[in-house]
Motif scaffolding. Structure first.
Motif, PDB file in Angstrom:
ATOM      1  N   SER A   1      78.360  47.704  18.968  1.00  0.00           N
ATOM      2  CA  SER A   1      77.319  48.381  19.741  1.00  0.00           C
ATOM      3  C   SER A   1      76.868  49.629  18.986  1.00  0.00           C
ATOM      4  N   SER A   2      75.844  50.285  19.499  1.00  0.00           N
ATOM      5  CA  SER A   2      75.330  51.492  18.851  1.00  0.00           C
ATOM      6  C   SER A   2      76.351  52.622  18.846  1.00  0.00           C
ATOM      7  N   THR A   3      77.328  52.556  19.748  1.00  0.00           N
ATOM      8  CA  THR A   3      78.377  53.577  19.789  1.00  0.00           C
ATOM      9  C   THR A   3      79.599  53.187  18.965  1.00  0.00           C
ATOM     10  N   GLY A   4      79.510  52.023  18.293  1.00  0.00           N
ATOM     11  CA  GLY A   4      80.613  51.597  17.439  1.00  0.00           C
ATOM     12  C   GLY A   4      81.641  50.728  18.129  1.00  0.00           C
ATOM     13  N   GLN A   5      81.398  50.365  19.389  1.00  0.00           N
ATOM     14  CA  GLN A   5      82.348  49.517  20.110  1.00  0.00           C
ATOM     15  C   GLN A   5      82.194  48.073  19.666  1.00  0.00           C
ATOM     16  N   LYS A   6      83.301  47.469  19.271  1.00  0.00           N
ATOM     17  CA  LYS A   6      83.281  46.112  18.738  1.00  0.00           C
ATOM     18  C   LYS A   6      83.200  45.084  19.860  1.00  0.00           C
ATOM     19  N   PHE A   7      82.405  44.036  19.647  1.00  0.00           N
ATOM     20  CA  PHE A   7      82.366  42.920  20.589  1.00  0.00           C
ATOM     21  C   PHE A   7      83.718  42.209  20.540  1.00  0.00           C
ATOM     22  N   LEU A   8      84.306  41.999  21.703  1.00  0.00           N
ATOM     23  CA  LEU A   8      85.625  41.385  21.806  1.00  0.00           C
ATOM     24  C   LEU A   8      85.561  40.131  22.662  1.00  0.00           C
ATOM     25  N   SER A   9      86.551  39.274  22.481  1.00  0.00           N
ATOM     26  CA  SER A   9      86.665  38.103  23.338  1.00  0.00           C
ATOM     27  C   SER A   9      87.199  38.544  24.697  1.00  0.00           C
ATOM     28  N   PRO A  10      87.047  37.720  25.741  1.00  0.00           N
ATOM     29  CA  PRO A  10      87.599  38.085  27.050  1.00  0.00           C
ATOM     30  C   PRO A  10      89.095  38.395  27.006  1.00  0.00           C
ATOM     31  N   VAL A  11      89.840  37.639  26.198  1.00  0.00           N
ATOM     32  CA  VAL A  11      91.286  37.892  26.081  1.00  0.00           C
ATOM     33  C   VAL A  11      91.533  39.247  25.442  1.00  0.00           C
ATOM     34  N   GLU A  12      90.770  39.568  24.386  1.00  0.00           N
ATOM     35  CA  GLU A  12      90.929  40.868  23.721  1.00  0.00           C
ATOM     36  C   GLU A  12      90.536  42.014  24.648  1.00  0.00           C
TER      37      GLU A  12
END
Length: 232
Positions: A171-182
Motif C-alpha cells: 500500500s502507499s503506507t508500505g503495508q504489504k498485501f498478506l494472505s488471510p492466514v498471514e
C-alpha cells in the motif's frame, strides 16, 4: 404488436472461479487486501469474479474480472455489475490471474473488451512464471507499462515489487498485501504483544504497590519509635 422480451443477465456461467489453488489464493489476496485498503471510502466498489455487463440489452457482452475496482460507486451487494444502473461508470482497474488453462485467444478477447469498455489499468499476473504485466489506457488503446518492478498504480496507489520467486504488493503506507492466514497470524501476534505489554504494566503496578506498602510500614515503625519522618 410484438411484445419485447426483456434481456436476462446471468449471474454465473457455471465455471469455477479458479482452475487451481494458487490462482484462487492470488485472487483472494488481491481482492481482500484492496477491500481492506479502501474500507473507509463509501464510493469505491470492489468485487471478485463478478459479471460486468457494459451494454444494456446485450447479455452476451460481458466479462468477469478476477478482481475489479470501481471508483465512484457505492459499496454493497450485487449479483452482477450492470453498468447502466451504475451511472454508466465502468471498472477503472482490473486484475487477471493466469492459470495453465488460459488461452491466448481468451486473454486477447479480455484485453479487447477491457480496452473497448473503459478500463484504465489492466494488470495480469502469472504465478507459475512469476510474470507481471500491466497496461494503461491511452486514448482508445492500451499502452504496455515497460517496467512493472516498482510500478505504482495511478488509481490505487499500490506498489508492485517482483522478487526472485513471487510478487509482492504494498500500500502507499508500505503495508504489504498478506494472505488471510498471514493476516490472522499478524493479528494474533499483535494480540500477544498487547497482552504481554499489559502483563508487564500490571507487574510494574504491583511492584509499585509493594514499594508503597513497604514505605508505609517504615513510616509506621518510625512513628512507633517517636521519630517524625517529616523532620528527617
Amino acid at each position: 404488436m410484438v411484445q419485447q422480451v426483456e434481456a436476462v443477465y446471468p449471474e454465473s456461467d457455471g465455471q469455477p472461479m479458479a482452475d487451481n489453488t494458487e490462482q484462487f489464493a492470488w485472487i483472494v489476496k488481491i481482492k481482500e487486501n484492496l477491500e481492506i485498503l479502501f474500507a473507509s471510502p463509501a464510493d469505491i466498489f470492489i468485487a471478485g469474479d463478478l459479471f460486468w455487463y457494459p451494454v444494456k440489452g446485450n447479455p452476451n457482452i460481458k466479462q468477469a474480472p478476477d478482481t475489479m475496482v470501481v471508483f465512484g460507486r457505492p459499496k454493497g451487494k450485487r449479483s452482477s455489475y450492470l453498468q447502466w444502473d451504475e451511472d454508466n461508470i465502468p471498472p477503472q482497474v482490473v486484475f487477471e490471474i493466469l492459470s495453465p488453462g488460459n488461452t491466448l485467444k481468451e486473454m486477447t478477447k479480455k484485453l479487447q473488451f477491457y480496452q473497448r469498455y473503459g478500463v484504465e489499468e489492466y494488470y495480469i499476473y502469472d504465478p507459475a512464471k512469476n510474470d507481471l504485466n500491466g497496461l494503461l489506457s491511452s486514448g482508445d488503446s492500451f499502452e504496455v507499462i515497460e517496467e512493472m518492478n516498482g510500478w505504482v498504480s495511478p488509481r490505487l496507489g499500490i506498489r508492485f515489487q517482483i522478487t526472485s520467486d513471487t510478487l509482492e504488493i504494498f500500500s502507499s503506507t508500505g503495508q504489504k498485501f498478506l494472505s488471510p492466514v498471514e493476516i490472522d497470524q499478524l493479528r494474533e501476534q499483535e494480540c500477544q504483544a498487547k497482552e504481554a505489554a499489559l502483563q508487564e504494566k500490571e507487574a510494574a503496578l504491583q511492584e509499585l504497590e509493594k514499594e508503597r506498602d513497604r514505605y508505609q510500614e517504615l513510616l509506621a515503625k518510625l512513628k512507633q519509635k517517636g521519630i517524625d519522618a517529616d523532620n528527617l
